[in-house]
Design an enzyme around this catalytic site. Structure first.
Site, PDB file in Angstrom:
ATOM      1  N   GLY A 242      38.132  34.195  40.515  1.00  0.00           N
ATOM      2  CA  GLY A 242      38.214  35.495  39.850  1.00  0.00           C
ATOM      3  C   GLY A 242      38.908  35.518  38.512  1.00  0.00           C
ATOM      4  O   GLY A 242      39.406  36.577  38.103  1.00  0.00           O
ATOM      5  N   ASP A 291      40.297  25.590  45.535  1.00  0.00           N
ATOM      6  CA  ASP A 291      39.065  24.931  45.104  1.00  0.00           C
ATOM      7  C   ASP A 291      37.963  25.382  46.049  1.00  0.00           C
ATOM      8  O   ASP A 291      38.010  25.102  47.254  1.00  0.00           O
ATOM      9  CB  ASP A 291      39.247  23.416  45.161  1.00  0.00           C
ATOM     10  N   PHE A 292      36.952  26.107  45.551  1.00  0.00           N
ATOM     11  CA  PHE A 292      35.975  26.708  46.459  1.00  0.00           C
ATOM     12  C   PHE A 292      35.009  25.719  47.085  1.00  0.00           C
ATOM     13  O   PHE A 292      34.109  26.107  47.834  1.00  0.00           O
ATOM     14  CB  PHE A 292      35.218  27.882  45.813  1.00  0.00           C
ATOM     15  N   ARG A 307      32.287  36.871  41.447  1.00  0.00           N
ATOM     16  CA  ARG A 307      31.579  37.370  40.267  1.00  0.00           C
ATOM     17  C   ARG A 307      31.292  36.210  39.316  1.00  0.00           C
ATOM     18  O   ARG A 307      32.196  35.480  38.917  1.00  0.00           O
ATOM     19  CB  ARG A 307      32.399  38.426  39.523  1.00  0.00           C
ATOM     20  N   HIS A 311      26.230  31.657  39.719  1.00  0.00           N
ATOM     21  CA  HIS A 311      25.297  31.366  38.629  1.00  0.00           C
ATOM     22  C   HIS A 311      25.739  30.152  37.810  1.00  0.00           C
ATOM     23  O   HIS A 311      24.979  29.653  36.991  1.00  0.00           O
ATOM     24  CB  HIS A 311      25.068  32.598  37.751  1.00  0.00           C
TER      25      HIS A 311
END
Length: 404
Positions: A242, A291-292, A307, A311
């Site tokens: 984010g 860390d995603f 968000r 992409h």
């Protein structure tokens, strides 16, 4: 040879549409302004000859981009608005940086052609609304970021695609950006260039103020607030990747009835910037290094928000990110909220088309259509519960839940 005479019927049709949209705009139709802009662009295309259109695209557009970037370095916009915007000469505009007045004249001419300055007379310039906008750091930052990180990749994109026999870029670690910059990734490059990194955050924050918020299109009350469990991780809205926390700060202000915890998850470098900005100082927003691509530490949250995260990644990497979130969700309670562009299958908005090329060149990814989003999400064992949009060319909001 291409015909040099525009089609009169097409021009007449475009003129009629401009007149209709203009009349509605003058009669206070709030939605008519954007339609008027679109129809005016169509009129230009109808009235131009093919050669005129070609030269506009290959001569004007590239030179305008680089001229705007140089103008920011020369502080032309900041200088133009000083002293209440009194008229200034090339010599006045050059004095701030010690630049050559001849060079400044050449750059300023391009700025005038873009509507970024007004030429009041020979060698005299005054600001307009665009000048005043670009004299603001956050908006000039958009020029800095978009030019500095993208232009090398765009310049080398044709050569890169030729080298792959024109295959769609899908490798996040070996794509157009790496080909052009000899750098592991655009994210690494940003960390290595803190001035552009700062410009990126300023630009993103400024841009958000002019686009619909996800809370304007998503039924927050019925989908998040109602049924919220008040304790522990169950109450959390976590913003994954984010940035410096602008989304959560806006959410806190716009949805005060949401009483659960708010958690910002980011890489260490970004958490450091958020801390410097005072995000989380009042304890309402919690900062967490994360860390995603690793297991999600917050289990059973009310919502996992992302968000402009997915992409940035090709499908294979998106599946890895979504898998970590899915494993942390509680079926029937937790939701994934994806704020990203949903590209039309036909007549796609120019904003989405442009961003799609940005994603291709920088991160070997893409903007996705509704069908592509559904296929990606369903391939992870998730279900699309709803897709929400507001206006052309903006980001949409996709809600995904675990399949039951």
């Amino acid at each position: 040879m291409a015909a040099e005479t525009p089609n009169v019927e097409n021009v007449a049709r475009a003129l009629k549409q401009v007149a209709e949209d203009g009349d509605k705009f003058l009669n206070n139709d709030s939605a008519a302004r954007k339609r008027l802009v679109a129809s005016a662009r169509e009129l230009v295309l109808a009235a131009e000859t093919p050669v005129e259109s070609l030269l506009w695209n290959i001569w004007a557009l590239p030179t305008r981009t680089v001229a705007a970037r140089i103008a920011v370095d020369l502080k032309i916009f900041e200088t133009a608005v000083e002293n209440d915007g009194c008229p200034k000469s090339n010599e006045d505009l050059a004095a701030v940086t010690g630049a050559s007045p001849i060079l400044v004249k050449r750059v300023v001419r391009a700025c005038v052609s873009m509507g970024m300055l007004v030429e009041q007379g020979p060698n005299l310039y005054v600001p307009n609304s665009m000048t005043k906008l670009l004299a603001t750091k956050e908006y000039a930052a958009g020029i800095i970021f978009c030019f500095d990180i993208t232009q090398p990749s765009f310049a080398q994109l044709p050569a890169y695609l030729r080298s792959t026999n024109f295959q769609n870029p899908e490798n996040a670690s070996d794509g157009p950006f790496q080909y052009a910059n000899n750098c592991p990734s655009a994210f690494t490059w940003l960390i290595q260039h803190p001035d552009v990194f700062e410009a990126f955050h300023g630009y993103v924050h400024a841009l958000r103020q002019h686009r619909p918020s996800w809370t304007d299109m998503y039924p927050v009350q019925s989908r998040l607030v109602e049924g919220l469990k008040p304790d522990g991780d169950s109450s959390v809205l976590v913003d994954i990747g984010g940035g410096t926390g602008q989304i959560l700060q806006d959410f806190r202000n716009d949805v005060p009835q949401y009483t659960g915890r708010l958690v910002l998850q980011e890489i260490p470098e970004v958490i450091a910037v958020a801390t410097e900005k005072g995000v989380g100082a009042d304890g309402r927003i919690e900062l967490q290094v994360y860390d995603f691509f690793t297991p999600q530490p917050i289990k059973g949250a009310r919502a996992y928000f992302m968000r402009s995260v997915l992409h940035d990644w090709p499908d294979e990497k998106c599946r890895e990110i979504l898998a970590q979130v899915k494993d942390a969700m509680v079926p029937g309670y937790s939701k994934i909220l994806i704020s990203d562009c949903v590209v039309s299958d036909q007549q796609a908005a120019w904003q989405h088309v442009a961003l799609d090329f940005y994603m291709m060149a920088q991160v070997s990814s893409r903007e996705r259509t509704e069908g592509e989003w559904r296929a990606l999400i369903e391939s992870c064992g998730l279900v699309v519960a709803g897709i929400y949009n507001k206006g052309d060319g903006n980001e949409g909001l996709i809600e995904a839940v675990q399949s039951v």
